[in-house]
Design a protein around this motif. Structure first.
Motif, PDB file in Angstrom:
ATOM      1  N   GLY A 135       0.806  -1.212   0.000  1.00 58.71           N
ATOM      2  CA  GLY A 135       0.000   0.000   0.000  1.00 58.71           C
ATOM      3  C   GLY A 135       0.838   1.261   0.000  1.00 58.71           C
ATOM      4  N   ARG A 136       0.169   2.380  -0.204  1.00 59.02           N
ATOM      5  CA  ARG A 136       0.839   3.681  -0.168  1.00 59.02           C
ATOM      6  C   ARG A 136       1.311   4.009   1.239  1.00 59.02           C
ATOM      7  NH1 ARG A 136      -3.037   7.622  -3.733  1.00 59.02           N
ATOM      8  NH2 ARG A 136      -2.694   6.577  -5.716  1.00 59.02           N
ATOM      9  N   GLU A 137       0.532   3.582   2.211  1.00 58.74           N
ATOM     10  CA  GLU A 137       0.868   3.849   3.606  1.00 58.74           C
ATOM     11  C   GLU A 137       1.834   2.791   4.123  1.00 58.74           C
ATOM     12  OE1 GLU A 137      -2.718   3.958   5.855  1.00 58.74           O
ATOM     13  OE2 GLU A 137      -3.740   5.184   4.354  1.00 58.74           O
ATOM     14  N   ASP A 138       2.708   3.205   5.035  1.00 59.59           N
ATOM     15  CA  ASP A 138       3.591   2.233   5.677  1.00 59.59           C
ATOM     16  C   ASP A 138       2.757   1.207   6.425  1.00 59.59           C
ATOM     17  OD1 ASP A 138       5.818   3.519   4.786  1.00 59.59           O
ATOM     18  OD2 ASP A 138       6.334   4.452   6.698  1.00 59.59           O
ATOM     19  N   GLY A 139       3.153  -0.041   6.347  1.00 61.77           N
ATOM     20  CA  GLY A 139       2.498  -1.087   7.111  1.00 61.77           C
ATOM     21  C   GLY A 139       1.232  -1.625   6.493  1.00 61.77           C
ATOM     22  N   SER A 140       1.036  -1.437   5.193  1.00 63.85           N
ATOM     23  CA  SER A 140      -0.177  -1.974   4.578  1.00 63.85           C
ATOM     24  C   SER A 140       0.185  -2.842   3.376  1.00 63.85           C
ATOM     25  CB  SER A 140      -1.123  -0.849   4.152  1.00 63.85           C
ATOM     26  OG  SER A 140      -0.549  -0.065   3.145  1.00 63.85           O
ATOM     27  N   SER A 141      -0.627  -3.864   3.181  1.00 63.28           N
ATOM     28  CA  SER A 141      -0.423  -4.762   2.044  1.00 63.28           C
ATOM     29  C   SER A 141      -1.751  -5.373   1.629  1.00 63.28           C
ATOM     30  CB  SER A 141       0.561  -5.881   2.401  1.00 63.28           C
ATOM     31  OG  SER A 141      -0.038  -6.786   3.301  1.00 63.28           O
ATOM     32  N   GLU A 142      -1.761  -5.883   0.428  1.00 59.84           N
ATOM     33  CA  GLU A 142      -2.923  -6.577  -0.113  1.00 59.84           C
ATOM     34  C   GLU A 142      -2.407  -7.862  -0.742  1.00 59.84           C
ATOM     35  OE1 GLU A 142      -6.377  -5.650  -3.431  1.00 59.84           O
ATOM     36  OE2 GLU A 142      -5.213  -3.998  -2.581  1.00 59.84           O
ATOM     37  N   VAL A 143      -2.933  -8.985  -0.295  1.00 57.69           N
ATOM     38  CA  VAL A 143      -2.455 -10.287  -0.763  1.00 57.69           C
ATOM     39  C   VAL A 143      -3.602 -11.043  -1.412  1.00 57.69           C
ATOM     40  CG1 VAL A 143      -1.602 -12.549   0.004  1.00 57.69           C
ATOM     41  CG2 VAL A 143      -0.618 -10.456   0.939  1.00 57.69           C
ATOM     42  N   GLN A 144      -3.299 -11.608  -2.571  1.00 55.33           N
ATOM     43  CA  GLN A 144      -4.259 -12.479  -3.230  1.00 55.33           C
ATOM     44  C   GLN A 144      -3.543 -13.811  -3.472  1.00 55.33           C
ATOM     45  OE1 GLN A 144      -6.556 -10.548  -6.121  1.00 55.33           O
ATOM     46  NE2 GLN A 144      -7.947 -12.256  -6.339  1.00 55.33           N
ATOM     47  N   LEU A 145      -4.102 -14.866  -2.897  1.00 49.99           N
ATOM     48  CA  LEU A 145      -3.572 -16.216  -3.055  1.00 49.99           C
ATOM     49  C   LEU A 145      -4.689 -17.046  -3.650  1.00 49.99           C
ATOM     50  CD1 LEU A 145      -1.218 -18.198  -2.570  1.00 49.99           C
ATOM     51  CD2 LEU A 145      -2.189 -18.642  -0.314  1.00 49.99           C
ATOM     52  N   GLY A 146      -4.591 -17.290  -4.956  1.00 48.93           N
ATOM     53  CA  GLY A 146      -5.705 -17.919  -5.646  1.00 48.93           C
ATOM     54  C   GLY A 146      -6.884 -16.972  -5.606  1.00 48.93           C
ATOM     55  N   GLN A 147      -8.014 -17.448  -5.113  1.00 52.67           N
ATOM     56  CA  GLN A 147      -9.202 -16.614  -5.008  1.00 52.67           C
ATOM     57  C   GLN A 147      -9.364 -15.980  -3.622  1.00 52.67           C
ATOM     58  OE1 GLN A 147     -11.152 -15.877  -7.681  1.00 52.67           O
ATOM     59  NE2 GLN A 147      -9.542 -16.982  -8.758  1.00 52.67           N
ATOM     60  N   THR A 148      -8.405 -16.203  -2.736  1.00 52.65           N
ATOM     61  CA  THR A 148      -8.455 -15.620  -1.396  1.00 52.65           C
ATOM     62  C   THR A 148      -7.800 -14.251  -1.425  1.00 52.65           C
ATOM     63  OG1 THR A 148      -8.431 -17.780  -0.358  1.00 52.65           O
ATOM     64  CG2 THR A 148      -7.767 -15.936   1.012  1.00 52.65           C
ATOM     65  N   HIS A 149      -8.471 -13.275  -0.833  1.00 48.74           N
ATOM     66  CA  HIS A 149      -8.024 -11.888  -0.881  1.00 48.74           C
ATOM     67  C   HIS A 149      -8.015 -11.335   0.544  1.00 48.74           C
ATOM     68  CE1 HIS A 149      -8.641  -7.780  -3.073  1.00 48.74           C
ATOM     69  NE2 HIS A 149      -7.467  -7.883  -2.514  1.00 48.74           N
ATOM     70  N   ILE A 150      -6.852 -10.843   0.997  1.00 49.38           N
ATOM     71  CA  ILE A 150      -6.702 -10.334   2.362  1.00 49.38           C
ATOM     72  C   ILE A 150      -5.929  -9.021   2.342  1.00 49.38           C
ATOM     73  CG2 ILE A 150      -5.703 -10.759   4.653  1.00 49.38           C
ATOM     74  CD1 ILE A 150      -6.095 -13.714   4.206  1.00 49.38           C
ATOM     75  N   MET A 151      -6.378  -8.077   3.149  1.00 51.13           N
ATOM     76  CA  MET A 151      -5.640  -6.830   3.345  1.00 51.13           C
ATOM     77  C   MET A 151      -5.073  -6.836   4.758  1.00 51.13           C
ATOM     78  SD  MET A 151      -7.973  -3.980   1.447  1.00 51.13           S
ATOM     79  CE  MET A 151      -6.699  -2.739   1.559  1.00 51.13           C
ATOM     80  N   GLY A 152      -3.836  -6.388   4.882  1.00 52.08           N
ATOM     81  CA  GLY A 152      -3.183  -6.323   6.180  1.00 52.08           C
ATOM     82  C   GLY A 152      -2.725  -4.916   6.498  1.00 52.08           C
TER      83      GLY A 152
END
Length: 192
Positions: free
Chosen positions: A45-62
């Motif tokens: 992400g643009r902000e420190d400490g953020s991410s977006e993960v897609q593993l197959g059809q699973t989608h998670i933001m951290g």
């Protein structure tokens, strides 16, 4: 385990036969070969400490955040690490809004255990002033789409978010050198 989620694991005889036949034939419902990995995509992400993960059809933001707190009495020289998971009802029909389900709590525990046992976060380095102030690191994982393998996707999202997190630098000042001064990121490189 959540009763609704547990009930989804009860299979009929026909479903069990289908799974056995598919496994022996080397096919999966999603078209992958038996040893083929799910496609992995990590976006920071643009902000420190953020991410977006897609593993197959699973989608998670951290998201990772930190704040200064008093340490636990039995660990005066260590900061803390907390994992929180949120299961969106849009991600899976079995997820409900409101209080975290037993499954959400268990997923958080699994990610927490993995981070602690791998020592991905050095909690002693989070100490600012022994017995007085430490950093409390919080990782929020938002499950947006459940396409399977939540544990791996959540672990990857937590690690990717930690990779981009920068805790602010601190220094001691004031008359007695016990006042903690938190420096903004733009001046943290010049702090000695």
């Amino acid at each position: 385990m959540d009763t609704r989620l547990a009930n989804t694991w009860r299979l009929t005889v026909n479903e069990k036969r289908f799974i056995e036949t598919a496994l022996s034939s080397g096919i999966r419902i999603d078209g992958r070969n038996p040893f083929e990995y799910r496609k992995l995509s990590i976006k920071f992400g643009r902000e420190d400490g953020s991410s977006e993960v897609q593993l197959g059809q699973t989608h998670i933001m951290g998201f990772v955040t930190g704040q200064l707190v008093q340490p636990y009495r039995d660990r005066p020289n260590e900061g803390t690490l907390s994992i929180f998971t949120e299961f969106s009802p849009m991600a899976d029909p079995s997820f409900e809004t409101g209080r975290p389900s037993e499954s959400a709590v268990e997923l958080g525990r699994i990610v927490d255990r993995g981070l602690r046992e791998s020592r991905a976060v050095d909690t002693e380095s989070l100490c600012v002033l022994a017995g007085k102030l430490v950093w409390a690191i919080r990782i929020d994982l938002h499950i947006l789409d459940n396409g399977g393998n939540l544990v791996d996707a959540a672990n990857i999202a937590a690690l990717a978010s930690l990779l981009t997190f920068r805790r602010p630098e601190c220094s001691l000042g004031g008359e007695d050198d016990l006042e903690v001064i938190v420096h903004p990121p733009e001046v943290s490189d010049t702090v000695d």
